[in-house]
Design a protein around this motif. Structure first.
Motif, PDB file in Angstrom:
ATOM      1  N   LYS A 123       0.853  -1.197   0.000  1.00 56.55           N
ATOM      2  CA  LYS A 123       0.000   0.000   0.000  1.00 56.55           C
ATOM      3  C   LYS A 123       0.891   1.250   0.000  1.00 56.55           C
ATOM      4  CE  LYS A 123      -4.147  -2.041   1.963  1.00 56.55           C
ATOM      5  NZ  LYS A 123      -3.817  -3.404   1.772  1.00 56.55           N
ATOM      6  N   LEU A 124       1.854   1.228  -0.915  1.00 52.86           N
ATOM      7  CA  LEU A 124       2.842   2.289  -1.020  1.00 52.86           C
ATOM      8  C   LEU A 124       2.663   3.033  -2.340  1.00 52.86           C
ATOM      9  CD1 LEU A 124       5.468   3.693   0.014  1.00 52.86           C
ATOM     10  CD2 LEU A 124       6.721   1.947  -1.261  1.00 52.86           C
ATOM     11  N   LEU A 125       2.509   4.351  -2.259  1.00 52.41           N
ATOM     12  CA  LEU A 125       2.418   5.217  -3.422  1.00 52.41           C
ATOM     13  C   LEU A 125       3.734   5.968  -3.535  1.00 52.41           C
ATOM     14  CD1 LEU A 125       0.629   6.567  -5.648  1.00 52.41           C
ATOM     15  CD2 LEU A 125       0.066   8.291  -3.917  1.00 52.41           C
ATOM     16  N   VAL A 126       4.350   5.935  -4.725  1.00 50.46           N
ATOM     17  CA  VAL A 126       5.613   6.633  -4.949  1.00 50.46           C
ATOM     18  C   VAL A 126       5.451   7.539  -6.172  1.00 50.46           C
ATOM     19  CG1 VAL A 126       8.079   6.410  -5.438  1.00 50.46           C
ATOM     20  CG2 VAL A 126       6.942   4.690  -4.019  1.00 50.46           C
ATOM     21  N   LEU A 127       5.700   8.814  -5.968  1.00 52.97           N
ATOM     22  CA  LEU A 127       5.677   9.802  -7.043  1.00 52.97           C
ATOM     23  C   LEU A 127       7.103  10.222  -7.311  1.00 52.97           C
ATOM     24  CD1 LEU A 127       2.844  12.022  -5.550  1.00 52.97           C
ATOM     25  CD2 LEU A 127       2.576  10.263  -7.289  1.00 52.97           C
ATOM     26  N   THR A 128       7.542  10.178  -8.559  1.00 52.46           N
ATOM     27  CA  THR A 128       8.918  10.585  -8.875  1.00 52.46           C
ATOM     28  C   THR A 128       8.937  11.534 -10.059  1.00 52.46           C
ATOM     29  OG1 THR A 128       9.248   8.610 -10.243  1.00 52.46           O
ATOM     30  CG2 THR A 128      10.001   8.486  -7.980  1.00 52.46           C
ATOM     31  N   ARG A 161      11.010  13.269  -5.286  1.00 47.45           N
ATOM     32  CA  ARG A 161      10.312  12.009  -5.023  1.00 47.45           C
ATOM     33  C   ARG A 161       9.521  12.133  -3.728  1.00 47.45           C
ATOM     34  NH1 ARG A 161      13.540   6.671  -3.567  1.00 47.45           N
ATOM     35  NH2 ARG A 161      11.880   5.836  -2.318  1.00 47.45           N
ATOM     36  N   ILE A 162       8.275  11.679  -3.774  1.00 50.54           N
ATOM     37  CA  ILE A 162       7.417  11.666  -2.589  1.00 50.54           C
ATOM     38  C   ILE A 162       6.886  10.252  -2.428  1.00 50.54           C
ATOM     39  CG2 ILE A 162       5.307  12.540  -1.520  1.00 50.54           C
ATOM     40  CD1 ILE A 162       5.686  15.115  -3.198  1.00 50.54           C
ATOM     41  N   THR A 163       7.036   9.699  -1.227  1.00 53.55           N
ATOM     42  CA  THR A 163       6.473   8.374  -0.950  1.00 53.55           C
ATOM     43  C   THR A 163       5.387   8.537   0.113  1.00 53.55           C
ATOM     44  OG1 THR A 163       8.052   7.832   0.808  1.00 53.55           O
ATOM     45  CG2 THR A 163       8.671   7.223  -1.441  1.00 53.55           C
ATOM     46  N   TYR A 164       4.354   7.711  -0.021  1.00 51.89           N
ATOM     47  CA  TYR A 164       3.261   7.769   0.936  1.00 51.89           C
ATOM     48  C   TYR A 164       2.853   6.351   1.282  1.00 51.89           C
ATOM     49  CZ  TYR A 164      -1.083   9.223   3.188  1.00 51.89           C
ATOM     50  OH  TYR A 164      -2.088   9.434   4.092  1.00 51.89           O
TER      51      TYR A 164
END
Length: 181
Positions: free
Chosen positions: A117-122, A138-141
């Motif tokens: 359940k990991l969202l990663v924006l790069t 990079r943002i991880t949630y």
């Protein structure tokens, strides 16, 4: 013709089984039907892969994602191991949260792994809630723990604007005073 109908039906079932987007928004979003439009779509049944190309729009409840390309992979057909990779210039997303505040953002790439359940924006990653926002490479949630981390390249800062009124769920006093990089 019968073969094409069967493939089409499998394709639609594959979409519904593989896509349930992050639950950081409205509680019932992930219970809503997933609607995907694109200029091109392909299904690789043996490799459990759906690919959507050009003008991709994914809607599920209040969730709206636009991208140039989205690839959904279910390793060994296991929906719990689904990985969603999105690409765009930029890829954008929007979701209304349970608290009534919209969350929107963009990046060049998006990856969501169901198992973690990991969202990663790069790539030019940006998240915005009302007038508060964060910008980084990079943002991880991590959705279940509601933990976000932002990272940027060496020598480049992570940029954040946080309005105190939003932290206390009050309306901002003057939303016209928006700070930007």
């Amino acid at each position: 013709m019968k073969y094409k109908k069967k493939i089409h039906k499998l394709f639609l079932i594959g979409i519904l089984l593989t896509l349930k987007f992050p639950a950081f928004g409205l509680t019932d979003d992930t219970d809503q039907p997933v609607i995907i439009t694109s200029d091109k779509q392909s299904l690789d049944i043996l490799n459990h892969t759906n690919t959507y190309i050009d003008n991709v729009m994914i809607k599920q409840g209040s969730i709206k994602i636009t991208a140039s390309k989205v690839v959904v992979i279910r390793p060994n057909g296991d929906p719990q191991k689904t990985v969603v990779d999105g690409f765009g210039d930029p890829i954008t997303f929007y979701q209304m949260q349970d608290n009534g505040k919209p969350l929107k953002g963009h990046s060049e790439k998006l990856r969501y792994t169901f198992s973690d359940k990991l969202l990663v924006l790069t790539g030019n990653a940006y998240l915005d809630q009302l007038d508060s926002h964060i910008k980084a490479d990079r943002i991880t949630y991590l959705i279940p723990q509601k933990k976000m981390h932002a990272f940027s390249s060496k020598g480049k800062p992570v940029y954040s604007v946080i309005l105190p009124s939003q932290l206390t769920n009050q309306a901002p006093k003057n939303s016209a005073q928006k700070d930007s990089p």
